[in-house]
Motif scaffolding. Structure first.
Motif, PDB file in Angstrom:
ATOM      1  N   THR A 132      14.334 -54.668  41.558  1.00 35.35           N
ATOM      2  CA  THR A 132      14.538 -53.223  41.621  1.00 35.35           C
ATOM      3  C   THR A 132      15.996 -52.917  41.337  1.00 35.35           C
ATOM      4  O   THR A 132      16.874 -53.774  41.428  1.00 35.35           O
ATOM      5  CB  THR A 132      14.147 -52.673  43.004  1.00 35.35           C
ATOM      6  OG1 THR A 132      14.959 -53.291  44.007  1.00 35.35           O
ATOM      7  CG2 THR A 132      12.686 -52.955  43.307  1.00 35.35           C
ATOM      8  N   TRP A 133      16.268 -51.657  41.019  1.00 40.20           N
ATOM      9  CA  TRP A 133      17.610 -51.230  40.624  1.00 40.20           C
ATOM     10  C   TRP A 133      18.018 -49.981  41.404  1.00 40.20           C
ATOM     11  O   TRP A 133      17.185 -49.150  41.745  1.00 40.20           O
ATOM     12  CB  TRP A 133      17.649 -50.895  39.131  1.00 40.20           C
ATOM     13  CG  TRP A 133      17.446 -52.065  38.225  1.00 40.20           C
ATOM     14  CD1 TRP A 133      16.270 -52.655  37.871  1.00 40.20           C
ATOM     15  CD2 TRP A 133      18.469 -52.785  37.547  1.00 40.20           C
ATOM     16  NE1 TRP A 133      16.486 -53.690  37.023  1.00 40.20           N
ATOM     17  CE2 TRP A 133      17.834 -53.797  36.794  1.00 40.20           C
ATOM     18  CE3 TRP A 133      19.866 -52.671  37.490  1.00 40.20           C
ATOM     19  CZ2 TRP A 133      18.547 -54.692  36.006  1.00 40.20           C
ATOM     20  CZ3 TRP A 133      20.573 -53.565  36.700  1.00 40.20           C
ATOM     21  CH2 TRP A 133      19.929 -54.552  35.968  1.00 40.20           C
ATOM     22  N   ILE A 134      19.313 -49.888  41.638  1.00 37.84           N
ATOM     23  CA  ILE A 134      19.922 -48.641  42.096  1.00 37.84           C
ATOM     24  C   ILE A 134      20.902 -48.217  41.018  1.00 37.84           C
ATOM     25  O   ILE A 134      21.816 -48.970  40.674  1.00 37.84           O
ATOM     26  CB  ILE A 134      20.659 -48.808  43.434  1.00 37.84           C
ATOM     27  CG1 ILE A 134      19.692 -49.240  44.530  1.00 37.84           C
ATOM     28  CG2 ILE A 134      21.345 -47.513  43.832  1.00 37.84           C
ATOM     29  CD1 ILE A 134      20.376 -49.489  45.863  1.00 37.84           C
ATOM     30  N   VAL A 135      20.718 -47.024  40.477  1.00 37.74           N
ATOM     31  CA  VAL A 135      21.556 -46.519  39.389  1.00 37.74           C
ATOM     32  C   VAL A 135      22.320 -45.299  39.880  1.00 37.74           C
ATOM     33  O   VAL A 135      21.730 -44.365  40.424  1.00 37.74           O
ATOM     34  CB  VAL A 135      20.716 -46.158  38.154  1.00 37.74           C
ATOM     35  CG1 VAL A 135      21.607 -45.628  37.035  1.00 37.74           C
ATOM     36  CG2 VAL A 135      19.911 -47.369  37.678  1.00 37.74           C
ATOM     37  N   ASN A 136      23.642 -45.315  39.704  1.00 40.07           N
ATOM     38  CA  ASN A 136      24.507 -44.197  40.069  1.00 40.07           C
ATOM     39  C   ASN A 136      25.257 -43.721  38.832  1.00 40.07           C
ATOM     40  O   ASN A 136      25.742 -44.542  38.039  1.00 40.07           O
ATOM     41  CB  ASN A 136      25.535 -44.608  41.131  1.00 40.07           C
ATOM     42  CG  ASN A 136      24.926 -44.749  42.492  1.00 40.07           C
ATOM     43  OD1 ASN A 136      24.549 -43.779  43.123  1.00 40.07           O
ATOM     44  ND2 ASN A 136      24.813 -45.981  42.960  1.00 40.07           N
ATOM     45  N   GLY A 137      25.374 -42.431  38.673  1.00 40.60           N
ATOM     46  CA  GLY A 137      26.162 -41.871  37.584  1.00 40.60           C
ATOM     47  C   GLY A 137      26.949 -40.665  38.031  1.00 40.60           C
ATOM     48  O   GLY A 137      26.429 -39.814  38.763  1.00 40.60           O
ATOM     49  N   VAL A 138      28.216 -40.604  37.652  1.00 42.12           N
ATOM     50  CA  VAL A 138      29.059 -39.440  37.930  1.00 42.12           C
ATOM     51  C   VAL A 138      29.827 -39.103  36.664  1.00 42.12           C
ATOM     52  O   VAL A 138      30.102 -39.974  35.827  1.00 42.12           O
ATOM     53  CB  VAL A 138      30.039 -39.682  39.096  1.00 42.12           C
ATOM     54  CG1 VAL A 138      29.295 -39.865  40.395  1.00 42.12           C
ATOM     55  CG2 VAL A 138      30.933 -40.883  38.821  1.00 42.12           C
ATOM     56  N   GLY A 139      30.178 -37.856  36.512  1.00 46.30           N
ATOM     57  CA  GLY A 139      30.921 -37.465  35.322  1.00 46.30           C
ATOM     58  C   GLY A 139      31.511 -36.082  35.453  1.00 46.30           C
ATOM     59  O   GLY A 139      31.325 -35.384  36.450  1.00 46.30           O
ATOM     60  N   SER A 140      32.237 -35.704  34.410  1.00 44.61           N
ATOM     61  CA  SER A 140      32.862 -34.383  34.394  1.00 44.61           C
ATOM     62  C   SER A 140      33.003 -33.914  32.956  1.00 44.61           C
ATOM     63  O   SER A 140      33.124 -34.724  32.025  1.00 44.61           O
ATOM     64  CB  SER A 140      34.232 -34.404  35.073  1.00 44.61           C
ATOM     65  OG  SER A 140      35.151 -35.195  34.326  1.00 44.61           O
ATOM     66  N   LEU A 141      32.985 -32.612  32.782  1.00 43.54           N
ATOM     67  CA  LEU A 141      33.187 -31.980  31.488  1.00 43.54           C
ATOM     68  C   LEU A 141      34.403 -31.076  31.607  1.00 43.54           C
ATOM     69  O   LEU A 141      34.403 -30.121  32.395  1.00 43.54           O
ATOM     70  CB  LEU A 141      31.952 -31.164  31.097  1.00 43.54           C
ATOM     71  CG  LEU A 141      32.000 -30.481  29.727  1.00 43.54           C
ATOM     72  CD1 LEU A 141      32.050 -31.514  28.604  1.00 43.54           C
ATOM     73  CD2 LEU A 141      30.796 -29.564  29.549  1.00 43.54           C
ATOM     74  N   ARG A 142      35.469 -31.405  30.853  1.00 47.02           N
ATOM     75  CA  ARG A 142      36.714 -30.643  30.961  1.00 47.02           C
ATOM     76  C   ARG A 142      36.645 -29.387  30.110  1.00 47.02           C
ATOM     77  O   ARG A 142      36.406 -29.449  28.896  1.00 47.02           O
ATOM     78  CB  ARG A 142      37.904 -31.510  30.530  1.00 47.02           C
ATOM     79  CG  ARG A 142      39.246 -30.780  30.637  1.00 47.02           C
ATOM     80  CD  ARG A 142      40.418 -31.720  30.487  1.00 47.02           C
ATOM     81  NE  ARG A 142      40.494 -32.641  31.614  1.00 47.02           N
ATOM     82  CZ  ARG A 142      40.974 -32.331  32.815  1.00 47.02           C
ATOM     83  NH1 ARG A 142      41.412 -31.093  33.063  1.00 47.02           N
ATOM     84  NH2 ARG A 142      41.017 -33.231  33.763  1.00 47.02           N
ATOM     85  N   LEU A 143      36.845 -28.238  30.752  1.00 45.20           N
ATOM     86  CA  LEU A 143      36.848 -26.957  30.059  1.00 45.20           C
ATOM     87  C   LEU A 143      38.248 -26.520  29.664  1.00 45.20           C
ATOM     88  O   LEU A 143      38.431 -25.814  28.677  1.00 45.20           O
ATOM     89  CB  LEU A 143      36.200 -25.882  30.935  1.00 45.20           C
ATOM     90  CG  LEU A 143      34.775 -26.176  31.427  1.00 45.20           C
ATOM     91  CD1 LEU A 143      34.276 -25.032  32.284  1.00 45.20           C
ATOM     92  CD2 LEU A 143      33.836 -26.444  30.259  1.00 45.20           C
ATOM     93  N   SER A 144      39.237 -26.929  30.471  1.00 45.21           N
ATOM     94  CA  SER A 144      40.641 -26.620  30.188  1.00 45.21           C
ATOM     95  C   SER A 144      41.484 -27.607  30.976  1.00 45.21           C
ATOM     96  O   SER A 144      40.966 -28.498  31.636  1.00 45.21           O
ATOM     97  CB  SER A 144      40.976 -25.175  30.577  1.00 45.21           C
ATOM     98  OG  SER A 144      40.968 -25.029  31.984  1.00 45.21           O
TER      99      SER A 144
END
Length: 487
Positions: A132-144
């Protein structure tokens, strides 16, 4: 003898480095600013840490890291039975580790506007033979330069663990079921924002939905909304965070948390701090209350990171590099600032940015605070357990050049710090003894900004079960050495 020889070899690896300008005086002599923007020829050790304790293999760790030319950083880490490797470039991060058959993989990408990091842990289920797997993802989108949109995701592919125990299985096997894990997240998704106004104000907010599995096997859904921020002006800094949860499913309920802290500088060399944390079920009762208060004396004039000269340098360089197509957030702690300088040192614009990187580092060095004496009191009341914990933390620091506490000098740097923490936890009277005491003592020695030696001893006290059964106390002793180029 083998272990001593191994330690000596590592110390020799962290020999003095090439330098370009004098900074401050330390026990090892003048520390010189490292040429962080210069390429390695062809490889240079930039990090080395190792440590151990008396509890066996699990206490031992070893972590080296090297700079490869002007393109990347390569590192390895060993801690107990866990081994791992990682590679970092300006845009990419790759890492892999394993421990007793469980594997973890991770990677990240930093584009001009998009940042994303994904980690996946492969493990073997306790109740099934398949992986089995545990998947984590985080991110950001820069607007300015000031605004970012944030997002996160988590997925646990094991949907079987935590199920309610089967009476029929017990009848057939005569075996008790293995303990189920505590409440865990099976699915999670979040969206939020981060706003940074110059250096004086930072705000963030987030909304998330989680599907959880309790240790009793019940499926729950948690919806959370919250946020926080920090504001600094002159002699005052205030930070806060708050969130509210709505949990539906078996035993539906709402939970809320509010935390507020402030720090106030007075007489230029003293800082008073106060903080409170409150958790409760709206309309029912508060079930956790925490109060903190303390005061610290500094050997040099104290400066808040956000209202210092280096903060202005940081604001200038982050805005410039973002215009060049990089994606850098304003950060204020030592480790994050070092990572920022390192990423820029392997960028295609490293020569163009060299003077700005050096100016940032020099300002950070000049304005490093030197705590010499401090005291803090913490009172925590946990209504769910029925306990109250009183904690006292105090420390004394001896600067270099050697001087007595409560004396001052703008040329001083940190050298020795001795810290002691004492916890007294009082349980309900039905528990034998009804009281548990824990102690922690640590000694830190900074031979210079790049060489640090730490010794720690901790007596964890006794849990309620140990009090009832008169079990022995858990004690731990560890020693750690850290070398970090450009810290």
């Amino acid at each position: 003898m083998i272990r001593r020889g191994f330690v000596l070899t590592l110390l020799l690896c962290a020999a003095p480095i090439k330098a370009q300008d004098a900074d401050a005086d330390y026990p090892l002599g003048k520390l010189r600013l490292p040429p962080v923007t210069e390429p390695a020829e062809p490889i240079r050790l930039v990090d080395l840490s190792f440590g151990g304790g008396k509890e066996g293999l699990s206490d031992w760790s070893f972590r080296p890291r090297w700079k490869l030319g002007a393109k990347a950083f390569l590192g390895a880490a060993v801690r107990g039975k866990q081994q791992g490797v990682f590679l970092e470039t300006q845009r990419l991060e790759l890492r892999m580790s394993q421990e007793e058959g469980s594997w973890a993989f991770g990677g990240g990408y930093r584009g001009s506007f998009l940042r994303v990091t994904v980690d996946a842990e492969r493990r073997r289920s306790d109740s099934r033979l398949d992986d089995t797997w545990i998947v984590n993802g985080v991110g950001s989108l820069r607007l300015s330069s000031d605004w970012e949109l944030l997002f996160g995701y988590r997925h646990d592919t094991d949907d079987s663990r935590g199920a309610q125990p089967s009476l029929q299985d017990f009848v057939e096997t005569s075996r008790l079921p293995s303990p189920s894990p505590a409440t865990r997240i099976i699915r999670f998704g979040s969206a939020g924002f981060l706003f940074q106004h110059n250096n004086d104000l930072e705000l963030n907010g987030e909304a998330s939905v989680s599907r959880m599995r309790s240790e009793a096997g019940f499926d729950l859904t948690r919806a959370r909304a919250g946020g926080g921020g920090i504001w600094n002006h002159s002699d005052l800094e205030i930070d806060a965070r708050a969130f509210i949860d709505r949990i539906t499913g078996r035993l539906s309920r709402s939970e809320a948390l509010v935390e507020l802290g402030l720090a106030f500088r007075f007489a230029a060399y003293f800082v008073a701090t106060a903080r409170t944390r409150q958790e409760w079920q709206p309309g029912v009762e508060r079930f956790l209350r925490e109060y903190r208060g303390g005061v610290t004396f500094f050997g040099r004039r104290f400066r808040f990171a956000r209202s210092s000269e280096f903060a202005e340098e940081l604001l200038r360089i982050t805005r410039r590099v973002n215009e060049l197509g990089y994606n850098e957030r304003r950060v204020y702690d030592v480790a994050a600032l070092r990572s920022l300088r390192e990423r820029l040192s392997i960028s295609s614009h490293r020569e163009e940015l060299a003077r700005d990187i050096e100016a940032l580092y020099r300002a950070q060095v000049r304005e490093r605070n030197v705590p010499q004496l401090g005291f803090e009191l913490i009172v925590t009341v946990d209504e769910l357990v029925g306990s109250q914990t009183d904690s006292y933390r105090m420390f004394v620091g001896v600067p270099w050049r050697m001087a007595w506490p409560f004396t001052r000098g703008e040329s001083r740097v940190e050298f020795i710090r001795l810290e002691w923490t004492w916890h007294e936890r009082r349980f309900p009277s039905v528990i034998v003894g009804g009281k548990s005491r824990a102690h922690e003592v640590s000694l830190s020695i900074e031979l210079n900004r790049e060489h640090l030696l730490q010794l720690r001893w901790a007596d964890a006290g006794q849990t309620p079960e140990q009090l009832v059964y008169l079990s022995s106390r858990d004690q731990r002793f560890t020693v750690d050495y850290v070398y970090a180029l450009g810290r």
